[in-house]
Design a protein around this motif. Structure first.
Motif, mmCIF file in Angstrom:
data_model
loop_
_atom_site.group_PDB
_atom_site.id
_atom_site.type_symbol
_atom_site.label_atom_id
_atom_site.label_comp_id
_atom_site.label_asym_id
_atom_site.label_seq_id
_atom_site.Cartn_x
_atom_site.Cartn_y
_atom_site.Cartn_z
ATOM 1 N N SER A 17 11.297 10.663 27.500
ATOM 2 C CA SER A 17 10.312 9.579 27.520
ATOM 3 C C SER A 17 10.203 9.045 28.923
ATOM 4 O O SER A 17 10.954 9.397 29.814
ATOM 5 N N ARG A 19 0.801 15.502 30.272
ATOM 6 C CA ARG A 19 -0.149 14.827 29.379
ATOM 7 C C ARG A 19 0.477 13.649 28.653
ATOM 8 O O ARG A 19 -0.147 12.591 28.506
ATOM 9 N N LYS A 20 1.697 13.796 28.175
ATOM 10 C CA LYS A 20 2.340 12.706 27.442
ATOM 11 C C LYS A 20 2.488 11.471 28.325
ATOM 12 O O LYS A 20 2.168 10.358 27.916
ATOM 13 N N ARG A 21 2.938 11.697 29.543
ATOM 14 C CA ARG A 21 3.090 10.582 30.479
ATOM 15 C C ARG A 21 1.730 9.944 30.787
ATOM 16 O O ARG A 21 1.610 8.734 30.928
ATOM 17 N N TYR A 22 0.734 10.808 30.912
ATOM 18 C CA TYR A 22 -0.606 10.322 31.224
ATOM 19 C C TYR A 22 -1.129 9.401 30.122
ATOM 20 O O TYR A 22 -1.621 8.308 30.403
ATOM 21 N N TRP A 23 -1.001 9.825 28.877
ATOM 22 C CA TRP A 23 -1.538 9.014 27.790
ATOM 23 C C TRP A 23 -0.739 7.741 27.567
ATOM 24 O O TRP A 23 -1.284 6.712 27.147
ATOM 25 N N LEU A 24 0.544 7.780 27.887
ATOM 26 C CA LEU A 24 1.331 6.547 27.852
ATOM 27 C C LEU A 24 0.800 5.546 28.875
ATOM 28 O O LEU A 24 0.698 4.344 28.599
ATOM 29 N N SER A 26 11.493 17.264 32.022
ATOM 30 C CA SER A 26 10.498 16.193 32.062
ATOM 31 C C SER A 26 9.733 16.120 30.760
ATOM 32 O O SER A 26 9.443 15.049 30.240
ATOM 33 N N GLU A 27 9.387 17.285 30.187
ATOM 34 C CA GLU A 27 8.595 17.307 28.964
ATOM 35 C C GLU A 27 9.360 16.704 27.804
ATOM 36 O O GLU A 27 8.782 16.092 26.913
ATOM 37 N N HIS A 77 -5.260 17.906 32.906
ATOM 38 C CA HIS A 77 -5.531 18.772 31.762
ATOM 39 C C HIS A 77 -5.578 20.233 32.189
ATOM 40 O O HIS A 77 -5.098 21.122 31.478
#
Length: 322
Positions: free
Chosen positions: A317, A243-248, A313-314, A236
């Motif tokens: 998917s 963050r997207k990868r983390y929450w996945l 990367s951002e 964070h």
């Protein structure tokens, strides 16, 4: 080595698709393997490489049900499909211009891994589904899933050595977390080996208390999740792009943990076993995807490409980047 222009054009245009297909196929065969186990079809084809002596395909047999034969034969057939997919990844890397050694090596890992799995699968059958051979068979697949994700990622990265995007202690934390994931997968195979789904009614089981190994498996999951929470706070502040990868990954771990608990309390029903195996592959994919966005490989000789690679990367998917 030369090849028709239409063929090399096909390989180059499909290189990314072949790599993504390798991720899906390597994960998918673990699920079909679990179906073999929970249906008791592990010795549906009792010989290897033939299904029965004198036949590579199922034949009518008084001692082996047709269903068991076709379930096991179907799993073996998928190995042929994966062989074709991984061979295409190697050919695409070989004929790519300029040829990229790292991409070629990762593609060769996929193809070589499939060959190794065919041998291990044969040993598994000839050993009568000994639990340790089944465990090794599964764990190799998880390693191949991990490197298949890296292969897809390599197609969007440069070829320079990886450069970390997080402070050293956080990179170390991520490395330890990956090690815990490996232990978690090993403990999962022990839990399965001590459980009721042996793949065949006459197969000896791992002689340990299933409650003990299931608790160990759960403890490692909680440890992995705890480390993931700690990593989340760090991401964070240091790398919002991840963050997207983390929450996945968080979603995958929570879903996997829930399915494992439900599976255990319901007496390990067959359908949930296969779902749990699929979840294992998803967690591996998501972990590898998060690994990729915490480091960057610049394009050699093209200056600092950090921002460009990070924006790639951002916008992709886990499956499409990794």
């Amino acid at each position: 080595m030369s090849a028709p222009s239409w063929f090399t054009s096909f390989l180059r245009s499909g290189q990314r698709s072949f790599a993504i297909a390798a991720v899906l196929a390597q994960a998918g065969i673990t699920v079909t393997g679990s179906v073999v186990r929970v249906t008791g079809s592990g010795l549906g084809c009792p010989t290897w490489p033939q299904c029965f002596e004198g036949s590579f395909t199922p034949v009518e047999h008084p001692e082996v049900a047709a269903l068991h034969q076709w379930v096991e034969f179907g799993n073996r057939t998928l190995t042929g499909v994966i062989t074709i997919i991984t061979a295409l990844t190697v050919l695409a890397a070989w004929f790519d211009r300029p040829r990229r050694p790292r991409v070629l090596k990762l593609a060769l890992v996929q193809f070589g891994g499939v060959v190794l799995q065919a041998v291990v699968g044969g040993i598994t059958v000839l050993a009568g589904l000994a639990w340790w051979t089944v465990s090794v068979h599964f764990l190799i697949s998880m390693v191949l899933v991990w490197y298949a994700v890296f292969l897809v990622g390599a197609l969007r990265e440069g070829d320079a050595p990886p450069r970390p995007l997080l402070p050293r202690p956080l990179m170390a934390l991520q490395g330890v977390q990956t090690g815990v994931l490996g232990l978690l997968l090993v403990a999962g195979t022990f839990t399965t080996a001590a459980g009721p789904h042996a793949g065949d009614a006459d197969t000896p089981r791992l002689q340990v208390d299933i409650e003990t190994v299931a608790q160990l498996h759960a403890d490692l999951l909680f440890l992995f999740l705890g480390m993931l929470i700690a990593l989340g706070f760090a991401l964070h502040f240091h790398l919002g792009a991840a963050r997207k990868r983390y929450w996945l990954l968080v979603a995958a771990v929570l879903a996997q943990g829930t399915s494992g608990m439900v599976q255990y309390f319901l007496g390990i029903p067959e359908a949930l076993v296969s779902l749990h195996v699929l979840g294992s592959a998803v967690v591996v994919v998501a972990t590898a995807g998060l690994w990729l966005v915490t480091r960057v490989r610049d394009v050699e000789g093209a200056g600092d490409q950090r921002e460009g690679l990070r924006s790639q990367s951002e916008g992709s998917s886990v499956a499409s980047h990794a």
